[in-house]
Design a protein around this motif. Structure first.
Motif, PDB file in Angstrom:
ATOM      1  N   LEU A 283       0.864  -1.175   0.000  1.00 24.73           N
ATOM      2  CA  LEU A 283       0.000   0.000   0.000  1.00 24.73           C
ATOM      3  C   LEU A 283       0.910   1.237   0.000  1.00 24.73           C
ATOM      4  O   LEU A 283       1.376   1.674   1.061  1.00 24.73           O
ATOM      5  N   PRO A 284       1.181   1.795  -1.182  1.00 27.27           N
ATOM      6  CA  PRO A 284       2.157   2.889  -1.247  1.00 27.27           C
ATOM      7  C   PRO A 284       1.530   4.247  -0.960  1.00 27.27           C
ATOM      8  O   PRO A 284       0.405   4.539  -1.359  1.00 27.27           O
ATOM      9  N   SER A 297      -8.218  15.874   6.951  1.00 28.92           N
ATOM     10  CA  SER A 297      -8.193  14.998   5.767  1.00 28.92           C
ATOM     11  C   SER A 297      -7.035  14.019   5.851  1.00 28.92           C
ATOM     12  O   SER A 297      -7.173  12.833   5.509  1.00 28.92           O
ATOM     13  N   ALA A 298      -5.865  14.502   6.294  1.00 22.96           N
ATOM     14  CA  ALA A 298      -4.706  13.622   6.417  1.00 22.96           C
ATOM     15  C   ALA A 298      -4.947  12.545   7.471  1.00 22.96           C
ATOM     16  O   ALA A 298      -4.600  11.372   7.280  1.00 22.96           O
ATOM     17  N   ALA A 299      -5.550  12.929   8.586  1.00 21.66           N
ATOM     18  CA  ALA A 299      -5.836  11.952   9.641  1.00 21.66           C
ATOM     19  C   ALA A 299      -6.816  10.892   9.156  1.00 21.66           C
ATOM     20  O   ALA A 299      -6.655   9.697   9.441  1.00 21.66           O
ATOM     21  N   ALA A 300      -7.840  11.327   8.405  1.00 24.01           N
ATOM     22  CA  ALA A 300      -8.808  10.364   7.867  1.00 24.01           C
ATOM     23  C   ALA A 300      -8.131   9.406   6.896  1.00 24.01           C
ATOM     24  O   ALA A 300      -8.419   8.199   6.891  1.00 24.01           O
ATOM     25  N   GLU A 304      -7.777   5.303   7.234  1.00 22.19           N
ATOM     26  CA  GLU A 304      -8.189   4.408   6.150  1.00 22.19           C
ATOM     27  C   GLU A 304      -7.045   3.463   5.772  1.00 22.19           C
ATOM     28  O   GLU A 304      -7.258   2.258   5.565  1.00 22.19           O
ATOM     29  N   LEU A 305      -5.838   3.991   5.695  1.00 15.79           N
ATOM     30  CA  LEU A 305      -4.684   3.157   5.374  1.00 15.79           C
ATOM     31  C   LEU A 305      -4.451   2.113   6.458  1.00 15.79           C
ATOM     32  O   LEU A 305      -4.095   0.960   6.168  1.00 15.79           O
ATOM     33  N   SER A 306      -4.634   2.503   7.701  1.00 10.44           N
ATOM     34  CA  SER A 306      -4.455   1.557   8.809  1.00 10.44           C
ATOM     35  C   SER A 306      -5.447   0.406   8.701  1.00 10.44           C
ATOM     36  O   SER A 306      -5.091  -0.770   8.885  1.00 10.44           O
ATOM     37  N   VAL A 316       2.149  -4.557   3.346  1.00  8.72           N
ATOM     38  CA  VAL A 316       3.241  -3.642   3.654  1.00  8.72           C
ATOM     39  C   VAL A 316       2.754  -2.232   3.362  1.00  8.72           C
ATOM     40  O   VAL A 316       2.400  -1.911   2.226  1.00  8.72           O
ATOM     41  N   LEU A 317       2.706  -1.404   4.399  1.00 11.72           N
ATOM     42  CA  LEU A 317       2.329  -0.005   4.250  1.00 11.72           C
ATOM     43  C   LEU A 317       3.613   0.787   3.993  1.00 11.72           C
ATOM     44  O   LEU A 317       4.473   0.886   4.871  1.00 11.72           O
ATOM     45  N   LEU A 318       3.760   1.305   2.771  1.00  8.60           N
ATOM     46  CA  LEU A 318       5.012   1.936   2.337  1.00  8.60           C
ATOM     47  C   LEU A 318       4.850   3.442   2.284  1.00  8.60           C
ATOM     48  O   LEU A 318       4.074   3.968   1.483  1.00  8.60           O
ATOM     49  N   PHE A 319       5.592   4.160   3.144  1.00 11.86           N
ATOM     50  CA  PHE A 319       5.604   5.624   3.147  1.00 11.86           C
ATOM     51  C   PHE A 319       6.929   6.099   2.526  1.00 11.86           C
ATOM     52  O   PHE A 319       7.992   5.883   3.114  1.00 11.86           O
TER      53      PHE A 319
END
Length: 735
Positions: A283-284, A297-300, A304-306, A316-319
Motif C-alpha cells: 500500500l504505497p 483529511s490527512a488523519a482520515a 483508512e490506510l491503517s 506492507v504499508l510503504l511511506f
C-alpha cells in the motif's frame, strides 16, 4: 518589410534548457516579422516530414538564416542538424480530441487529465513524437502559464523517467496540426480519455501504482541491493508466515523498517520486489502529498490506510519520503497521528516501511523499538556496481559494438540506479531520433556520450565535482607531488584490504597548498579521473551560514553522504575559509563550531572508512593547527610553481590537441616563461590558438608568430613575495 508566406531556413540544433523538448523553435525577430508571426504562434515546418511547433524569438545576435530547434523537433522533421527546412505561419486551431500512445508504465501511471496538462498549449501533429515536458515557459510578454507544478506531479508518478519518456501522437481530431487546450479531450490509445470539462490546474499526486499490469521488479534487476533485500525478506517472511515459531519462543518481531539512501537508489523498488517474494500486498503512500493535506483529511486518510493494512492478509504499508510527514524540526500535528498509525499497524502484525533520503531530518522518536525498529541503508553504487546496473538496464537494448559500458560506468560517479536508467533511456531516445526509418536501429557509444552531457547525478547535485577526462598522467611534471597523492589518496580508496592486511590505518586526509594557478584543483580532478571514486566537492564558504547550527549541520550532512557513498573523495576547496584558527573570528563563534564539527567528523567516535579528505588553500597559516595533526589532514603537500622543465611539460599537455607548427619549440618557450603559473601556461596556448584564428579562420596550425603574439597578451601572475613565503613555509612543515 513585406510579408512572405513561407521561407526556407537552415535547421540548427540548439538544446536551450527552457525550450528543450517542449515543441518550441526560435527565429530571428526579422524573420518573424517577415512571416507575420508573433511569439507563441504555431508554425508549420517542412523537412522530410511536415510537423508544427510554437515560434519564439531568438536573440538579436542570432543568424537570420537559421531555425533553432531541439533534437525532438529535428526528429519529427526527419532531418539532421544543418538541413534545410521550410517555415510558414500556421492558423491556431484548437484540437477537439488527441489520441496518444506511449510506454506501458507511463500509460498506467499518468491519467488522461494529467496528460492534458502536460500537453497544454503545445501544437501537435499526427505521427509526431512528443515529450511530457509541459509548455510552462511564457513565450509572449504577459502570458501566464497555468501548469507551473505539473513537472513535480509527473516526477512523483514516474520518477526521473518523465524527463526522457516519448509519446507518439496517434490522431489529432479537428485539424492535421492543432493546439491542445483545456477543452481538448486527451486520451490514450487503449480508450482512457480526459473529461472535456476543465479541471484544476494541478491534480493531487497519486501514489505509486499497484496495477497488476505493472509487475513489481525482480530482485535480479536490483543489483547492489541483495544484502538489504535478504535482510528485509527474512524479516517479513518471519513475521508474516512463521508466527507459530515466534509464539513457541514466547517472542514477537516488529515489522517497522526505515530504509535510508540517496533519492533514486531503488528503495521503493526494493520494498515492492521483496513484498512480491513473500506474497504481501503493498500500500504505497507518498508522504509529502499526505503532509500537504489539511490535518483532518490527512488523519482520515491515515485511518483508512491503517484499516486496509490490518485486513486482507499480509500487507506492507510503504511511506516514501517520510521526513516530510514526520520532520525532526517543527513537527506538524499530523506527525502525532502518523506515529499512532505506525504503532497500530505494526502491533497488528502488518509491516510499515518508511523510506527517506534525509535520515537526519526524520523525527528520532520514530526509531523506537515498537515503531521503526529495523534500519537499512542503501549506499551509492561504486564503479563495479554501476557497471552491473548498466548491464541490467541495457539488457533488452540493441547495443552497437563500440559501446563500452565499463567506460560509461567509470564516467558516472555519483549516479544512482534512477540516474543510470535515465542515462540509458536518453541514449535510446537519441538513437531513435537518429534512426527513425532504420529497420535495425542500434544504440552507439556516441548516443551514450551525448546522454552524458545531459543527464546529471541527482543524489549529489549540490556538491559534485565534474570528473574531467584527465588522469595524473596528464599533469605536467610534479612527479613528487603525484607520488605523494597516489600513496595518500588513491591507495586508501583503491586498496583498503591491503592496509587492513598490514594492520595500519590509511591516511585520513591531505592538504594541498601553493600559489594560485599552480594546479591544486586540477590535481584533484586528475585524482578523481584516475581513481573513479565518488567525489564530493564543496568550497569552504559554501558550508557557512548565518543561522545558528546550520553550518555544523552542513558539515555533518557532507560527511554522512561521504560515508554512504564510500569509497569517496571529499574535496574542500579554500579550506582556510571553512576552518580558520579558533578564537580569532568575530562571527559570534560560528567558525569555531564549524572547526569543532569538522574535527569530530575527521577523527571522532564514528569511524570514517574508505573516505579521504583533500583540502586546498593558498594560505596554510590561516588554518586551525588542530586540523593538521595526524589522523586529520596529516599530509601537507606543497604544490610549487613550475620550473622551466615543468613549464615545458605543462605546455605540451595543454597543446596535446593543438596543431602546432614545427617552428614552435615548447622546451625553449618553457625556459622563457619565468614567473608563469600552470594556469598562465595553459592560457598562453589558448591565446596562441586564438591569435591564429584572428589571422585566418582557415588556419590549420599555430605558428611561432602566433605564440609571440600571445606572449604579448598573457602576463605572469605569480607574486614573488607570496611564492617565497610559501617556500619558506614548506621547508619548515615538510616531513
Amino acid at each position: 518589410m513585406p510579408v512572405d508566406e513561407e521561407l526556407t531556413l537552415t535547421a540548427t540544433l540548439r538544446l536551450a534548457g527552457l525550450d528543450n523538448r517542449r515543441g518550441v523553435v526560435r527565429l530571428h525577430p526579422a524573420i518573424m516579422t517577415a512571416l507575420a508571426i508573433n511569439p507563441g504562434d504555431p508554425v508549420r515546418l517542412t523537412g522530410t516530414r511536415t510537423t508544427a511547433a510554437l515560434a519564439a524569438k531568438a536573440e538579436p545576435s542570432a543568424g537570420r538564416e537559421f531555425l533553432y530547434a531541439d533534437d525532438l523537433t529535428l526528429g519529427n522533421l526527419g532531418i539532421r542538424d544543418g538541413a534545410r527546412v521550410t517555415v510558414a505561419k500556421l492558423p491556431a486551431v484548437a484540437a477537439q480530441r488527441v489520441t496518444l500512445s506511449g510506454p506501458a508504465d507511463v500509460v498506467a501511471l499518468v491519467s488522461p487529465e494529467i496528460l492534458r496538462l502536460a500537453l497544454l498549449g503545445k501544437v501537435l501533429s499526427e505521427g509526431d513524437n512528443v515529450s511530457l515536458y509541459p509548455q510552462d515557459v511564457p513565450l509572449r510578454e504577459g502570458q501566464r502559464m497555468p501548469v507551473q507544478d505539473i513537472g513535480r506531479n509527473l516526477r512523483n508518478r514516474l520518477g526521473y523517467q518523465w524527463t526522457t519518456a516519448l509519446l507518439t501522437v496517434v490522431a489529432v481530431a479537428g485539424a492535421g496540426s492543432a493546439v491542445v487546450t483545456m477543452d481538448t479531450v486527451v486520451g490514450w490509445q487503449d480508450g482512457q480519455t480526459s473529461s472535456p470539462v476543465p479541471g484544476p490546474a494541478v491534480q493531487p499526486a497519486a501514489p505509486a501504482s499497484t496495477d497488476p499490469d505493472v509487475p513489481p521488479p525482480s530482485l535480479d534487476d536490483l543489483p547492489g541491493l541483495r544484502a538489504q533485500a535478504k535482510e528485509l525478506e527474512e524479516l517479513l517472511d518471519l513475521g508474516f508466515h512463521h508466527g507459530e515459531v515466534l509464539a513457541r519462543l514466547n517472542t514477537k518481531v516488529s515489522l517497522g523498517v526505515l530504509i535510508s539512501g540517496p533519492a533514486g537508489s531503488g528503495k521503493s523498488a526494493l520494498v515492492r520486489a521483496v513484498a512480491a517474494q513473500v506474497g504481501a500486498r503493498v500500500l504505497p503512500v507518498w508522504a509529502p502529498e499526505l503532509a500537504a493535506l489539511a490535518a483532518d483529511s490527512a488523519a482520515a486518510r491515515l485511518r483508512e490506510l491503517s484499516r486496509d493494512a490490518r485486513s486482507g492478509g499480509p500487507a506492507v504499508l510503504l511511506f516514501s519520503d517520510v521526513d516530510a510527514l514526520a520532520p525532526r524540526d517543527e513537527p506538524k500535528p499530523i506527525a502525532t497521528v502518523f506515529r499512532q498509525t505506525v504503532e497500530e499497524v505494526v502491533r497488528s502484525g502488518a509491516a510499515v516501511v518508511c523510506t527517506t533520503s534525509r535520515p537526519e531530518s526524520v523525527d528520532p522518536s520514530l526509531r523506537a523499538p515498537d515503531l521503526l525498529a529495523v534500519q537499512l541503508a542503501v549506499p551509492l553504487p561504486d564503479q563495479a556496481l554501476r557497471r552491473e546496473q548498466l548491464g541490467v538496464l541495457t539488457r533488452g537494448m540493441p547495443l552497437a559494438e563500440d559501446v563500452r559500458l565499463d567506460e560509461v560506468a567509470g564516467r558516472t560517479p555519483g549516479f544512482v540506479a534512477a540516474d543510470l536508467g535515465a542515462l540509458a533511456r536518453e541514449a535510446g531516445v537519441r538513437a531513435a531520433l537518429r534512426q527513425k526509418e532504420a529497420e535495425s536501429p542500434t544504440v552507439t557509444m556516441a548516443d551514450f556520450e551525448a546522454a552524458l552531457d545531459v543527464v546529471r547525478p541527482t543524489s549529489m547535485a549540490d556538491s559534485t565535482l565534474e570528473v574531467a577526462a584527465v588522469t595524473l598522467d596528464d599533469v605536467g611534471d610534479l612527479a613528487d607531488v603525484k607520488q605523494v597523492l597516489t600513496e595518500s589518496v588513491l591507495w586508501p580508496l583503491t586498496y583498503p584490504d591491503t592496509f587492513a592486511r598490514l594492520g595500519v590505518s590509511p591516511p585520513r586526509g591531505v592538504l594541498l597548498y601553493g600559489p594560485p594557478g599552480c594546479g591544486k584543483t586540477y590535481l584533484v580532478k586528475a585524482i578523481a579521473g584516475t581513481g573513479k571514486a565518488n567525489v564530493l566537492s564543496v568550497k569552504g564558504a559554501e558550508l557557512l551560514s548565518k543561522w545558528v547550527g546550520d553550518s555544523e549541520r552542513a558539515v555533518r550532512e557532507l560527511f554522512r553522504r561521504a560515508r554512504e557513498a564510500a569509497p569517496t573523495l571529499v574535496f574542500l576547496d579554500e579550506v582556510d575559509a571553512l576552518a580558520p584558527t579558533r578564537g580569532q573570528a568575530t562571527d559570534g563563534g560560528t567558525a569555531d563550531r564549524v572547526v569543532a564539527a569538522l574535527l569530530t567528523e575527521l577523527d571522532g567516535v564514528e569511524d570514517l572508512r574508505n573516505v579521504v579528505v583533500v583540502g586546498a588553500t593558498n594560505r596554510p597559516d590561516l588554518i586551525d593547527p588542530a586540523l593538521l595533526r595526524p589522523g586529520r589532514l596529516e599530509r601537507l603537500v606543497y604544490v610549487p610553481p613550475p620550473d622551466a622543465t615543468a613549464r615545458a611539460a605543462i605546455l605540451e599537455a595543454s597543446a596535446k590537441a593543438v596543431p602546432l607548427d614545427e617552428s614552435v619549440d615548447l622546451g625553449k618557450l618553457g625556459a622563457e616563461l619565468e614567473g608563469f603559473s600552470a594556469a598562465d601556461c595553459a592560457a598562453l596556448i589558448r591565446e596562441a590558438a586564438l591569435a591564429a584564428m584572428r589571422d585566418s579562420l582557415e588556419a590549420t596550425t599555430v605558428t611561432a608568430d602566433n605564440v609571440a603574439t600571445a606572449r604579448g597578451r598573457v602576463r605572469a601572475s605569480l607574486d614573488p613575495t607570496q611564492v617565497a613565503w610559501l617556500e619558506a613555509y614548506a621547508e619548515t612543515h615538510q616531513p
